[in-house]
Scaffold this active site. Sequence first.
Site, mmCIF file in Angstrom:
data_model
loop_
_atom_site.group_PDB
_atom_site.id
_atom_site.type_symbol
_atom_site.label_atom_id
_atom_site.label_comp_id
_atom_site.label_asym_id
_atom_site.label_seq_id
_atom_site.Cartn_x
_atom_site.Cartn_y
_atom_site.Cartn_z
ATOM 1 N N TYR A 34 0.651 -1.401 -0.168
ATOM 2 C CA TYR A 34 -0.099 -0.052 0.073
ATOM 3 C C TYR A 34 0.917 1.355 -0.016
ATOM 4 C CZ TYR A 34 0.984 0.807 4.904
ATOM 5 O OH TYR A 34 1.551 1.444 6.286
ATOM 6 N N ARG A 53 7.507 3.634 -5.270
ATOM 7 C CA ARG A 53 7.792 2.850 -3.939
ATOM 8 C C ARG A 53 6.729 1.449 -4.248
ATOM 9 N NH1 ARG A 53 7.886 5.322 1.721
ATOM 10 N NH2 ARG A 53 5.413 5.491 1.250
ATOM 11 N N LYS A 160 6.448 -1.754 1.804
ATOM 12 C CA LYS A 160 5.172 -1.237 2.556
ATOM 13 C C LYS A 160 4.031 -2.310 2.486
ATOM 14 C CE LYS A 160 3.223 3.411 3.315
ATOM 15 N NZ LYS A 160 3.521 3.100 4.898
ATOM 16 N N GLU A 193 13.697 2.423 13.122
ATOM 17 C CA GLU A 193 12.534 3.358 12.661
ATOM 18 C C GLU A 193 11.376 3.218 13.749
ATOM 19 O OE1 GLU A 193 10.423 2.661 8.961
ATOM 20 O OE2 GLU A 193 10.347 0.650 9.302
HETATM 21 N N1 PDD Z 1 3.476 5.265 7.131
HETATM 22 N N2 PDD Z 1 8.155 3.720 8.411
HETATM 23 C C1 PDD Z 1 6.992 3.067 8.604
HETATM 24 C C2 PDD Z 1 7.057 1.668 9.092
HETATM 25 C C3 PDD Z 1 5.702 3.753 8.128
HETATM 26 O O1 PDD Z 1 4.638 2.832 8.131
HETATM 27 C C4 PDD Z 1 5.891 5.065 7.282
HETATM 28 C C5 PDD Z 1 4.693 5.854 6.805
HETATM 29 C C6 PDD Z 1 6.919 5.432 7.356
HETATM 30 C C7 PDD Z 1 7.239 6.845 6.819
HETATM 31 O O2 PDD Z 1 7.240 6.907 5.361
HETATM 32 P P1 PDD Z 1 6.504 8.188 4.103
HETATM 33 O O3 PDD Z 1 7.297 9.234 4.634
HETATM 34 O O4 PDD Z 1 6.657 7.611 2.988
HETATM 35 O O5 PDD Z 1 5.186 8.357 4.764
HETATM 36 C C8 PDD Z 1 8.239 4.933 7.808
HETATM 37 C C9 PDD Z 1 2.160 5.857 6.625
HETATM 38 C C10 PDD Z 1 2.051 7.201 6.663
HETATM 39 C C11 PDD Z 1 1.024 4.966 7.201
HETATM 40 O O6 PDD Z 1 1.322 3.857 7.380
HETATM 41 O O7 PDD Z 1 0.198 5.460 7.537
#
Ligand code: PDD
Length: 303
Positions: A34, A53, A160, A193
Amino acid sequence: MAATYVNVNGVLTDAAHATISVFDHGFLFGEGVYEVCRTYNGEPFLFDRHMQRMRASAAMIALDVPCSDDEFLRRAKETMAAAGLGRQPDGSVRDAYVRILLTRGIGELTYDPAATPVPSVVVIVKPNVQVPASQHANGVPIMFVDIVRNHPQSVSPLIKSNNLLNNALGMQQALKRGGVEGVFRNYRGEISECAQSNLFIVSGGVVRTPGLEAGLLAGITRAFVLEIAAELGYRTEEAVLRDADLFGADEAFLTSTTKEIVPVVRVDDRPVGTGRPGPITQALLAEYRRKAEAMTAAPHAPA
Ligand code: PDD
């Protein structure tokens, strides 16, 4: 009135009528990927990067992507329009949260991908809810969690994935202890993270974050922040970070699409730096927002 609307395999409905089969392997096995993006000025921000991505995530689980980027964008915009979001005829703007999901599809209870020849595509659109302004102004507490981030050779954090059990368990442990985010260590004990965001520290004026080899999502915001930090003249570094680096940092912050840049002012029971949002964090947030506004202000506006 703005609402939540969903497009399931091309069928657009309100939230209550959005359904998908219980035989979808996204539901049965968590097999899917997703993206979450949001709009500024009613325009999806960094959409191309999110699509790139998503294709990379899908490739890592050998999942075909059935739509072009243009088709994903078309569905996102059509769903936004139905939801009463985006740029309105009177010139006002209601920004949207857009979640695009791609799953293995519907089929028999087997892991054999031959059973699911048609991937499912779901687009969920709802009003964008900003994190409370107080979080940006005053910073947030985060907590180390004892759940280890997925090993890169099991379910790689680079994917993701719709399978978010590792993330959910980490976040739930942090929430129980009063944190707004949980900090994961990887299997080597290094910081990787957070459950829903990437983590940065600032020490001695250097903006530092763990490298992808620590086992983490290649955040779109993380990459963008590394770029703007360099443009603003800060030294940036992807480095192995350990507990002591975070506890001893001058500043720390979280990045994600929905959070933008949120200062971290406490880790467990200890203050970070002065216990107030740091100046470099604040400068990066201001620049991030300036760019997001500029890049969405008009089609193809320069940053
Ligand atoms: N999550 N790390 C994880 C595990 C995440 O789920 C997310 C973002 C990020 C940051 O990624 P980005 O900058 O591309 O949004 C890092 C989204 C916002 C979510 O699952 O709601």
